[in-house]
Design an enzyme around this catalytic site. Structure first.
Site, short mmCIF file in Angstrom:
data_model
loop_
_atom_site.label_atom_id
_atom_site.label_comp_id
_atom_site.label_asym_id
_atom_site.label_seq_id
_atom_site.Cartn_x
_atom_site.Cartn_y
_atom_site.Cartn_z
N GLU A 1 -1.69 -6.72 3.33
CA GLU A 1 -1.56 -6.61 1.87
C GLU A 1 -2.27 -7.77 1.20
OE1 GLU A 1 2.61 -6.06 0.94
OE2 GLU A 1 2.47 -3.94 1.39
N HIS B 1 3.36 -5.46 -10.93
CA HIS B 1 2.64 -4.78 -9.86
C HIS B 1 1.46 -4.07 -10.50
CE1 HIS B 1 1.57 -2.37 -6.44
NE2 HIS B 1 2.42 -3.08 -5.72
N ARG C 1 -1.86 -10.14 -6.79
CA ARG C 1 -1.43 -9.15 -7.78
C ARG C 1 -1.71 -9.54 -9.22
NH1 ARG C 1 4.31 -7.26 -5.11
NH2 ARG C 1 3.28 -6.17 -3.42
N HIS D 1 7.62 -5.81 -11.88
CA HIS D 1 7.94 -5.45 -10.50
C HIS D 1 8.95 -6.39 -9.85
CE1 HIS D 1 7.43 -3.72 -6.62
NE2 HIS D 1 6.82 -4.77 -6.10
N ARG E 1 4.62 -14.38 -6.26
CA ARG E 1 5.15 -13.98 -4.95
C ARG E 1 4.06 -13.32 -4.11
NH1 ARG E 1 8.00 -8.68 -3.19
NH2 ARG E 1 6.55 -7.89 -4.74
#
Ligand SMILES: Cc1cc2nc3c(=O)[nH]c(=O)nc-3n(C[C@H](O)[C@H](O)[C@H](O)COP(=O)(O)OP(=O)(O)OC[C@H]3O[C@@H](n4cnc5c(N)ncnc54)[C@H](O)[C@@H]3O)c2cc1C
Length: 552
Positions: free
Chosen positions: A132, A247, A293, A354, A389
């Site tokens: 990811e 997100h 992100r 998110h 994060r």
């Protein structure tokens, strides 16, 4: 600093302990997501443990997690690389000791989940490891393709239900923490439309996130920031409230579901294209679709503006359709409900709230600033995530801190051999008469306001206007006693929104997920936390330097 915050009531309801139903337990866990249940399971089996959750046990952010859990399992991967990736994503605001501890405890936590019966995806007998955004190595363990949360919660719920010392109280809404002489002694809850006091030697807060304060969110309806708000009312220290992670790719079909399209889709090679079919990410960042992100979210918003279009698209049509069907069965099904075949059609997406990075400050043992109160999971600010994060680090955090909270609370409860005592607490506060207010209307207005002013992009003008509106709503609504979950949730959302706005106003820089259009640069003097004790802001000291770690 001149920030004026509204005065909050200490409790959202009035009560007299002589006229109420009472329950007693050794350890009260508030919240039945991954962090709460992992905490309950870590308690000593000699103790009575009660898990209170406001909906059915399956309703949690944990249950909806898709992509997986990040951990170093591959022998070719290294703990130092996972640490470094986390620090880089955190934009110089992570607590290095916390990052190191969580990453190091990761493999053991996964092993424990497997022992509980969680079945992760495998190929040829080895766990399959996905990739990811922000990770330098394939290290995301997943289950059922893209339904990791569902599978791990199945295993953890089963294990919890079979533990004789643990009881689960579903449909039990925690309104406030009970405090006496500066320590936590349980909580006041609403169950079957009756107030109850649950007296506990030790209490663990694990109420999850706050996505529902935004109009666009991936979070389920339970994520209304209750835990954040009840901690604030009890004077517990919170921090990082300006850091809400958006997100980048949430399915956007007006009037339809706001389902998350996991980052793993981009990890498999999906492109982000605009309405004209142009692949725009390489123009914003060299890492293209796999940039962190915050960068992808901002690029999408910029491209939406440029093209005057309400969304962009994910394009998987160049990928092996058989593999995509196998790897993402959940997304395939959700999109098919709207007539979209993800192997051929463009998927309309845009960012949504998110993950709430900010929350209750916990130390490396999971202790909060309030005696006898512990916290774990998304409701906390542990220092792991810094200002952003890293993908799939939150389930890991929930597991690690869940165990710490359970073990810590359990040891403290065992040291206290005396039975629980009922204390003569009472609270009288509300004077105003009851107004007939349209709760759904205020809730929708608040969510739109937060999306507009405290969304992916922020600026002083919009934040100031939002603060003014919010204070007016608070004057009207926080002074009114409420008798329903909807009313208490709205009071919590208003309380937490105010701290988010104030912190976003104070942080006059851009860092991690916090992007100020009027202060686009990161400023070294802002390498510090904005803390709130109750609702009074202060700045915490700058953290120590973080070591430089090598990465492949
Ligand atoms: C769609 C989606 C996908 C995600 N994918 C991933 C992923 O792939 N990897 C990853 O690491 N993270 C992912 N995340 C984030 C991750 O799921 C959460 O951060 C994590 O599960 C939080 O766990 P938790 O136990 O702290 O909170 P939750 O799982 O949200 O549990 C909170 C619990 O508290 C209860 N509760 C709340 N308020 C009250 C109240 N007032 N009274 C009583 N009970 C209350 C809730 O009902 C719930 O049981 C995802 C999140 C979402 C929404």
């Amino acid at each position: 600093m001149g920030w004026r915050l509204n005065l909050l009531p200490r409790y959202l309801v009035e009560f007299r302990s002589k006229r109420i139903i009472h329950r007693f337990t050794d350890v009260l866990v508030i919240g039945g997501g991954l962090a709460g249940l992992r905490a309950a399971l870590a308690c000593d089996s000699r103790l009575d443990v009660l898990v209170a959750t406001k909906d059915k046990i399956r309703q949690s952010n944990s249950n909806y997690a898709q992509g997986g859990i990040a951990t170093v399992i591959d022998p070719a991967d290294r703990l130092e690389w996972h640490i470094r990736d986390t620090l880089i994503a955190g934009a110089n605001l992570c607590d290095y000791d916390v990052v190191k501890m969580v990453v190091e405890k990761g493999p053991r936590c996964i092993h424990e989940l497997i022992e509980m019966g969680a079945q992760f995806d495998q190929a040829d007998g080895d766990l399959t490891l996905g990739r990811e955004g922000g990770h330098s190595h394939n290290r995301i363990i997943h289950a059922l393709g893209d339904a990791t949360g569902q599978e791990i919660m199945r295993a953890v719920i089963n294990r919890t239900k079979s533990a004789e010392n643990i009881s689960i109280l579903e449909d039990t809404f925690t309104i406030d923490l009970l405090t006496d002489e500066d320590s936590c002694c349980g909580a006041i809850v609403s169950r079957n439309q009756q107030l109850q006091m649950i007296w506990a030697k030790q209490t663990i807060l694990a109420t999850g996130g706050a996505g529902q304060v935004y109009r666009e969110t991936t979070n389920p309806p339970v994520a209304t920031a209750d835990g954040h708000a009840l901690a604030i009312r009890a004077g517990v220290t919170t921090r990082d409230m300006e850091f809400m992670q958006f997100h980048p790719t949430v399915l956007y079909i007006a009037g339809g579901s706001r389902s998350l399209i996991t980052e793993a889709v981009r990890g498999e090679g999906a492109f982000l294209i605009d309405r004209d079919g142009y692949r725009f990410m390489p123009g914003y960042d060299a890492r293209a679709e796999l940039a962190p992100r915050d960068i992808v979210s901002q690029a999408i918003v910029a491209q939406m503006e440029k093209t005057h279009h309400p969304n962009v698209y994910l394009d998987l049509s160049h990928l092996d359709s058989r593999h995509i069907r196998q790897r993402f069965p959940g997304i395939l099904k959700t999109c098919a409900e709207f007539g979209i075949d993800i192997t051929q059609d463009r998927i309309p997406v845009r960012p949504g709230a998110h993950y709430m990075i900010g929350g209750v400050v916990v130390d490396t043992q999971s202790r909060t600033s309030l005696q006898n109160l512990w916290a774990a999971g998304e409701v906390t600010s542990s220092g792991l995530h810094g200002a952003n994060r890293l993908a799939s680090n939150s389930l890991l955090e929930g597991l690690v801190y869940g165990v710490l909270a359970g073990e810590g609370a359990s040891a403290a409860a065992l040291e206290d051999p005396l039975p629980n005592v009922l204390r003569p607490l009472e609270y009288r506060h509300f004077r105003s008469t009851r107004l007939e207010l349209d709760l759904a209307d205020i809730r929708n207005s608040l969510k739109s306001l937060m999306w507009r002013a405290v969304g992916v992009r922020r600026n002083a003008g919009e934040l100031a206007a939002a603060a003014e509106t919010l204070v007016a709503w608070q004057r009207l609504f926080l002074t009114q006693p409420q008798w329903t979950q909807l009313g208490w949730e709205l009071q919590n959302m208003l309380t937490v929104s105010e701290l988010m706005i104030v912190a976003a106003q104070m942080r006059t820089e851009s860092r991690g997920v916090h992007f100020r259009q009027d202060f686009p640069e990161t400023a070294s003097e802002w390498r510090r936390f904005i803390c709130f004790r109750g609702n009074t802001p202060s700045l915490s000291p700058i953290l120590g330097e973080q070591p430089n770690l090598s990465v492949p």
